[in-house]
Design a protein around this motif. Structure first.
Motif, mmCIF file in Angstrom:
data_model
loop_
_atom_site.group_PDB
_atom_site.id
_atom_site.type_symbol
_atom_site.label_atom_id
_atom_site.label_comp_id
_atom_site.label_asym_id
_atom_site.label_seq_id
_atom_site.Cartn_x
_atom_site.Cartn_y
_atom_site.Cartn_z
ATOM 1 N N TYR A 182 0.832 -1.203 0.000
ATOM 2 C CA TYR A 182 0.000 0.000 0.000
ATOM 3 C C TYR A 182 0.870 1.257 0.000
ATOM 4 C CZ TYR A 182 -3.114 3.700 1.467
ATOM 5 O OH TYR A 182 -3.794 4.883 1.530
ATOM 6 N N THR A 187 -5.486 2.951 -3.308
ATOM 7 C CA THR A 187 -6.537 3.123 -2.313
ATOM 8 C C THR A 187 -6.578 1.856 -1.464
ATOM 9 O OG1 THR A 187 -8.231 2.172 -3.756
ATOM 10 C CG2 THR A 187 -7.905 4.568 -3.884
ATOM 11 N N TYR A 188 -7.123 2.011 -0.265
ATOM 12 C CA TYR A 188 -7.273 0.833 0.584
ATOM 13 C C TYR A 188 -8.112 -0.213 -0.148
ATOM 14 C CZ TYR A 188 -5.564 3.603 4.544
ATOM 15 O OH TYR A 188 -4.810 4.358 5.379
ATOM 16 N N LYS A 189 -9.151 0.252 -0.803
ATOM 17 C CA LYS A 189 -10.078 -0.655 -1.478
ATOM 18 C C LYS A 189 -9.372 -1.462 -2.570
ATOM 19 C CE LYS A 189 -14.542 -0.660 -3.824
ATOM 20 N NZ LYS A 189 -15.662 0.177 -4.283
ATOM 21 N N SER A 190 -8.571 -0.795 -3.389
ATOM 22 C CA SER A 190 -7.928 -1.499 -4.512
ATOM 23 C C SER A 190 -6.888 -2.506 -4.023
ATOM 24 C CB SER A 190 -7.294 -0.497 -5.484
ATOM 25 O OG SER A 190 -6.213 0.185 -4.869
ATOM 26 N N ALA A 212 -6.699 -3.873 -0.993
ATOM 27 C CA ALA A 212 -7.390 -4.936 -0.246
ATOM 28 C C ALA A 212 -8.029 -5.937 -1.206
ATOM 29 C CB ALA A 212 -8.431 -4.335 0.681
ATOM 30 N N ASN A 266 -10.242 -7.539 3.732
ATOM 31 C CA ASN A 266 -11.201 -6.473 3.944
ATOM 32 C C ASN A 266 -10.491 -5.123 3.926
ATOM 33 O OD1 ASN A 266 -12.788 -4.541 5.603
ATOM 34 N ND2 ASN A 266 -14.189 -6.282 5.739
ATOM 35 N N ARG A 267 -11.144 -4.113 3.362
ATOM 36 C CA ARG A 267 -10.571 -2.768 3.276
ATOM 37 C C ARG A 267 -10.260 -2.214 4.665
ATOM 38 N NH1 ARG A 267 -11.863 2.068 4.433
ATOM 39 N NH2 ARG A 267 -13.903 1.400 5.145
ATOM 40 N N ARG A 325 -6.675 -0.970 6.278
ATOM 41 C CA ARG A 325 -6.562 0.391 6.824
ATOM 42 C C ARG A 325 -6.050 0.338 8.267
ATOM 43 N NH1 ARG A 325 -9.658 4.032 9.777
ATOM 44 N NH2 ARG A 325 -9.289 6.195 9.207
#
Length: 132
Positions: free
Chosen positions: A37, A44-47, A49, A55-56, A60
Motif C-alpha cells: 500500500y 486506495t485501501y479498497k484497490s 485490499a 477487507n478494506r 486500513r
C-alpha cells in the motif's frame, strides 16, 4: 430466529450467507500488505485490499497501526498519476518528463515485486495447509 428475520429484511442474500470466520494473518503478510500500500502511488485501501483478498478496513487498520508504530502522524503525500511525457522542444523539460516517467516505472516495478513476493508466500502457505 429474530436475527435471521432482521437480516432477511435488510439483505436477503446476507441472511443466507454463513457468518465470516475471523482470519489470522501472519505478521509477515501484514507487513507485506502495508508495504504494498505504501509503495503504490495513487493506491486506495479498497484497490489493494481487493488485490490481496482482504477487507478494506483490515488493511486500513494495519496501515494506521504501522504508521503509529513508526511515529508518522499524517499520511505521506501521494503524487497523482502524471500524464505521459509529451515531446517538447526544450531538452531540459523533456529530460524532466523522462525522469518522472522512470520514477513512475520504478514505483510500478516495486509494487509488482511486492505483489509477486506476497503471492509466492501465499502459495507456499496454502501448499502447506493442503493435506490431501
Amino acid at each position: 430466529m429474530v436475527d435471521t428475520l432482521i437480516l432477511d429484511l435488510l439483505d436477503p442474500e446476507e441472511a443466507r450467507r454463513p457468518p465470516m470466520a475471523l482470519k489470522d494473518y501472519s505478521d509477515e503478510f501484514k507487513a507485506d500488505a502495508v508495504a504494498l500500500y505504501e509503495s503504490t502511488p495513487g493506491a486506495t485501501y479498497k484497490s489493494i485490499a481487493a488485490d490481496l483478498g482482504i477487507n478494506r478496513a483490515t488493511l486500513r487498520a494495519w496501515v494506521l497501526r504501522d504508521r503509529e508504530r513508526r511515529g508518522v502522524t499524517a499520511a505521506p503525500a501521494r503524487p497523482a498519476s502524471q500524464p505521459a511525457a509529451v515531446a517538447s522542444a526544450d531538452p531540459d523539460e523533456r529530460v524532466r518528463g523522462l525522469e518522472a516517467r522512470v520514477t513512475e516505472l520504478e514505483a510500478s516495478e516495486r509494487k509488482l515485486a511486492t505483489e509477486r513476493d506476497i503471492l509466492r508466500k501465499a502459495a507456499k502457505y496454502f501448499a502447506g495447509e493442503t493435506n490431501w
